[in-house]
Design a protein around this motif. Structure first.
Motif, short mmCIF file in Angstrom:
data_model
loop_
_atom_site.label_atom_id
_atom_site.label_comp_id
_atom_site.label_asym_id
_atom_site.label_seq_id
_atom_site.Cartn_x
_atom_site.Cartn_y
_atom_site.Cartn_z
N GLY A 132 -45.10 61.99 86.35
CA GLY A 132 -44.78 62.44 87.73
C GLY A 132 -43.77 61.15 88.60
O GLY A 132 -43.33 61.60 89.49
N ALA A 133 -43.31 60.00 87.71
CA ALA A 133 -42.75 59.16 88.38
C ALA A 133 -41.85 58.30 87.50
O ALA A 133 -42.50 58.47 86.30
CB ALA A 133 -43.98 58.19 89.28
N ASP A 134 -40.90 57.56 87.99
CA ASP A 134 -40.28 56.55 87.12
C ASP A 134 -40.33 55.25 87.46
O ASP A 134 -40.53 55.01 88.55
CB ASP A 134 -38.56 57.21 87.19
N PHE A 135 -40.42 54.47 86.55
CA PHE A 135 -40.40 52.84 86.79
C PHE A 135 -39.04 52.42 87.28
O PHE A 135 -38.31 52.27 86.49
CB PHE A 135 -40.81 52.16 85.47
N ILE A 136 -39.03 51.77 88.36
CA ILE A 136 -37.78 51.65 88.89
C ILE A 136 -37.56 49.99 88.79
O ILE A 136 -36.45 49.61 88.44
CB ILE A 136 -37.65 52.04 90.56
N ALA A 137 -38.21 49.39 89.23
CA ALA A 137 -38.28 47.62 89.35
C ALA A 137 -39.55 46.85 88.97
O ALA A 137 -40.66 47.59 89.54
CB ALA A 137 -37.50 47.24 90.49
N LYS A 138 -39.13 45.75 88.68
CA LYS A 138 -40.34 45.01 88.71
C LYS A 138 -40.13 43.77 89.68
O LYS A 138 -39.08 43.59 90.03
CB LYS A 138 -40.30 44.25 87.14
N VAL A 139 -41.30 43.74 90.57
CA VAL A 139 -40.89 42.77 91.70
C VAL A 139 -41.22 41.21 91.34
O VAL A 139 -42.19 40.75 90.44
CB VAL A 139 -42.16 43.04 92.67
N LEU A 140 -40.19 40.58 91.70
CA LEU A 140 -40.22 39.10 91.23
C LEU A 140 -40.83 38.01 92.32
O LEU A 140 -41.02 37.13 92.01
CB LEU A 140 -38.78 38.66 90.89
N GLY A 141 -40.75 38.80 93.68
CA GLY A 141 -41.46 37.96 94.61
C GLY A 141 -41.00 38.63 95.94
O GLY A 141 -40.25 39.59 96.06
N TYR A 142 -41.26 37.71 97.08
CA TYR A 142 -40.83 38.19 98.44
C TYR A 142 -40.28 37.10 99.40
O TYR A 142 -40.79 35.97 99.27
CB TYR A 142 -42.17 38.76 99.17
N ASP A 143 -39.10 37.26 99.77
CA ASP A 143 -38.41 36.29 100.60
C ASP A 143 -38.97 36.42 102.00
O ASP A 143 -38.54 37.53 102.84
CB ASP A 143 -36.90 36.30 100.30
N PHE A 144 -39.65 35.42 102.76
CA PHE A 144 -40.18 35.87 103.81
C PHE A 144 -39.26 35.32 104.93
O PHE A 144 -39.15 35.79 106.10
CB PHE A 144 -41.47 34.97 104.20
N THR A 145 -38.18 34.63 104.80
CA THR A 145 -36.93 34.23 105.55
C THR A 145 -36.29 35.36 105.73
O THR A 145 -35.78 35.86 106.72
CB THR A 145 -36.39 33.12 104.86
N GLU A 146 -35.73 36.24 104.60
CA GLU A 146 -34.74 37.32 104.64
C GLU A 146 -35.64 38.59 104.92
O GLU A 146 -34.86 39.61 104.99
CB GLU A 146 -33.86 37.34 103.44
N ARG A 147 -36.83 38.37 104.72
CA ARG A 147 -37.75 39.60 104.80
C ARG A 147 -37.27 40.83 103.94
O ARG A 147 -36.88 41.84 104.28
CB ARG A 147 -37.84 40.33 106.52
N CYS A 148 -37.37 40.59 102.62
CA CYS A 148 -36.90 41.39 101.67
C CYS A 148 -37.67 41.07 100.39
O CYS A 148 -38.29 40.06 100.11
CB CYS A 148 -35.35 41.30 101.36
N VAL A 149 -38.00 42.17 99.39
CA VAL A 149 -38.37 42.08 98.23
C VAL A 149 -37.27 42.03 97.07
O VAL A 149 -36.28 42.56 97.23
CB VAL A 149 -39.47 43.39 98.10
N ILE A 150 -37.76 40.96 96.34
CA ILE A 150 -36.93 40.50 95.14
C ILE A 150 -37.32 41.15 93.95
O ILE A 150 -38.25 41.06 93.48
CB ILE A 150 -36.83 39.13 94.85
N ILE A 151 -36.37 41.94 93.37
CA ILE A 151 -36.92 42.81 92.30
C ILE A 151 -36.03 42.56 91.10
O ILE A 151 -34.93 41.99 90.90
CB ILE A 151 -36.77 44.17 92.53
N GLU A 152 -36.38 42.97 89.72
CA GLU A 152 -35.57 43.07 88.67
C GLU A 152 -35.59 44.57 88.15
O GLU A 152 -36.43 45.20 87.98
CB GLU A 152 -36.36 42.48 87.38
N GLN A 153 -34.23 45.21 88.42
CA GLN A 153 -34.29 46.54 88.15
C GLN A 153 -34.41 47.20 86.92
O GLN A 153 -34.26 46.52 85.96
CB GLN A 153 -32.70 46.97 88.46
#
Length: 408
Positions: free
Chosen positions: A323-344
């Motif tokens: 019931g779900a699709d694998f979208i991305a693997k998380v590479l880390g989190y940037d606390f300065t830019e407040r964003c999640v870094i991913i590999e699609q």
């Protein structure tokens, strides 16, 4: 004895995913001598890298060497076993008595685990294998919980019991099947099974100009040898009380997302069952996680005393969908830019709603309001596979976490 959650690893990426999501140990194969020839598998160098990684984080790994071998296989097998011993393998999974005797001779440091292919169904067979030097017995799937407990009680406590807890089931007795050999020429006992039991069949009457007569359960046909998937999360406490040491998840040919989701659900369930087996209750969110992975519907198999039949067979469809699709693997989190870094891994767009999977935590919703590529450009549509991207969010994620999107 401490229980173990054992997850599949078709390649090095899936091995690391399994460990991240809570597996105590993983099982995998080299490029030969395993029963999943098309799982990707590990080169000799990758095996060394795998054990170096596993042991650095306090995990174990077992290598499948469970093909049924011919005499001409043994020179290469000698090299493989010696290589595994040097790499520090925590055990090998074997089924052929000749291979067991050979391994004891040429690589005595390797711990022997008996494959489910050996069809161990009773305490006398289990004791025989223990006398042969087997440290762990992977019991046949065709056993009830009561029979598992009887075998456990009859053995010396030093002998470990492993059972399949979740995943695909073979329609034949513990995988002893020649359908693939007959219908496709691919050898089941060399890891090349074509899964002919999943095919849709028709009746052909040869005197009527090759006319085909469909076997129909409904408009999709019928899959008369297609088994539901095994699921034991509902009664995991009973298996803990029966004395099972290791709980095995099937799926070396499944996706990294499947490995993550099933491992995480069983990790949380096994922790609860091990702590208080008499009071164990499966939580609805664990059940939901399993339903979102690819599956063919679920069965308790033989665990509850059943003998197969309609409750075991998936007559309606051989497809394994989730019931779900694998979208991305998380590479880390940037606390300065407040964003999640991913590999699609699969396409997604601005406006989508994703879910973050993180070990031991309930899923967290992440609305995609903006996507930024490696050049700092905002994009609307993430099309390029394995592209590194950033998604602004206040939800903190860790390396190895997974983003998914539910299917509509």
């Amino acid at each position: 004895m401490k229980t173990e959650l054992l997850s599949p690893a078709g390649n090095l990426e899936k091995l690391k995913v399994a460990c991240h999501f809570g597996a105590d140990a993983v099982y995998f194969a080299g490029k030969q001598f395993g029963l999943r020839a098309y799982a990707g598998n590990f080169s000799e160098e990758e095996i060394k890298e795998a054990f170096s990684y596993l042991h650095s984080i306090g995990k174990k790994g077992y290598v499948t060497v469970n093909v049924f071998s011919y005499d001409e296989d043994f020179p290469a097998l000698r090299e493989h076993l010696n290589s595994l011993a040097v790499a520090g393998a925590d055990g090998i999974i074997v089924s052929d008595p000749g291979v067991i005797a050979f391994a004891k001779k040429v690589a005595p440091s390797l711990e022997l685990h008996l494959s489910t292919q050996a069809n161990t169904l009773n305490s006398y067979a289990a004791a025989f294998w223990a006398d042969m030097g087997v440290k762990r017995i992977v019991l046949a799937r065709e056993l009830s919980i009561d029979r598992i407990k009887a075998i456990r009680d009859a053995l010396d406590p030093s002998v470990e019991i492993e059972c399949f807890a979740h995943g695909a089931m073979c329609i034949s007795y513990s995988g002893r099947c020649l359908l693939s050999n007959y219908l496709s020429g691919r050898d089941n006992y060399k890891g090349e099974c074509v899964q002919a039991c999943r095919w849709n069949y028709v009746i052909h009457e040869k005197s009527r100009d090759a006319r085909e007569f469909p076997i129909e359960e409904d408009e999709r046909g019928a899959y008369i040898m297609n088994s539901h998937d095994l699921k034991t999360i509902d009664f995991l406490g009973e298996l803990v009380k029966a004395g099972v040491t290791s709980f095995k998840i099937e799926g070396r040919m499944k996706t990294a997302y499947y490995v993550a989701s099933v491992t995480d659900a069983y990790r949380r369930a096994l922790d609860a069952a091990s702590k208080a087996p008499d009071d164990y209750v499966c939580r609805p969110e664990w059940e939901e996680e399993l339903s979102l992975c690819s599956n063919r519907g679920f069965t308790a198999g033989f665990m509850k005393g059943g003998k197969g039949g309609p409750d075991t067979i998936a007559y309606d469809d051989s497809r394994s969908e989730g019931g779900a699709d694998f979208i991305a693997k998380v590479l880390g989190y940037d606390f300065t830019e407040r964003c999640v870094i991913i590999e699609q891994r699969n396409r997604f767009r601005v406006g989508d709603t994703l879910e973050l999977m993180s070990p031991g935590r309930d899923v967290t919703v992440i609305p995609v309001r903006e996507i930024v590529n490696a050049e700092g450009e905002k994009i609307e549509d993430a099309l390029r596979v394995q592209e590194m991207l950033k998604i602004p969010t206040e939800v903190v994620a860790s390396e190895g976490d997974i983003l998914r999107r539910r299917k509509e």
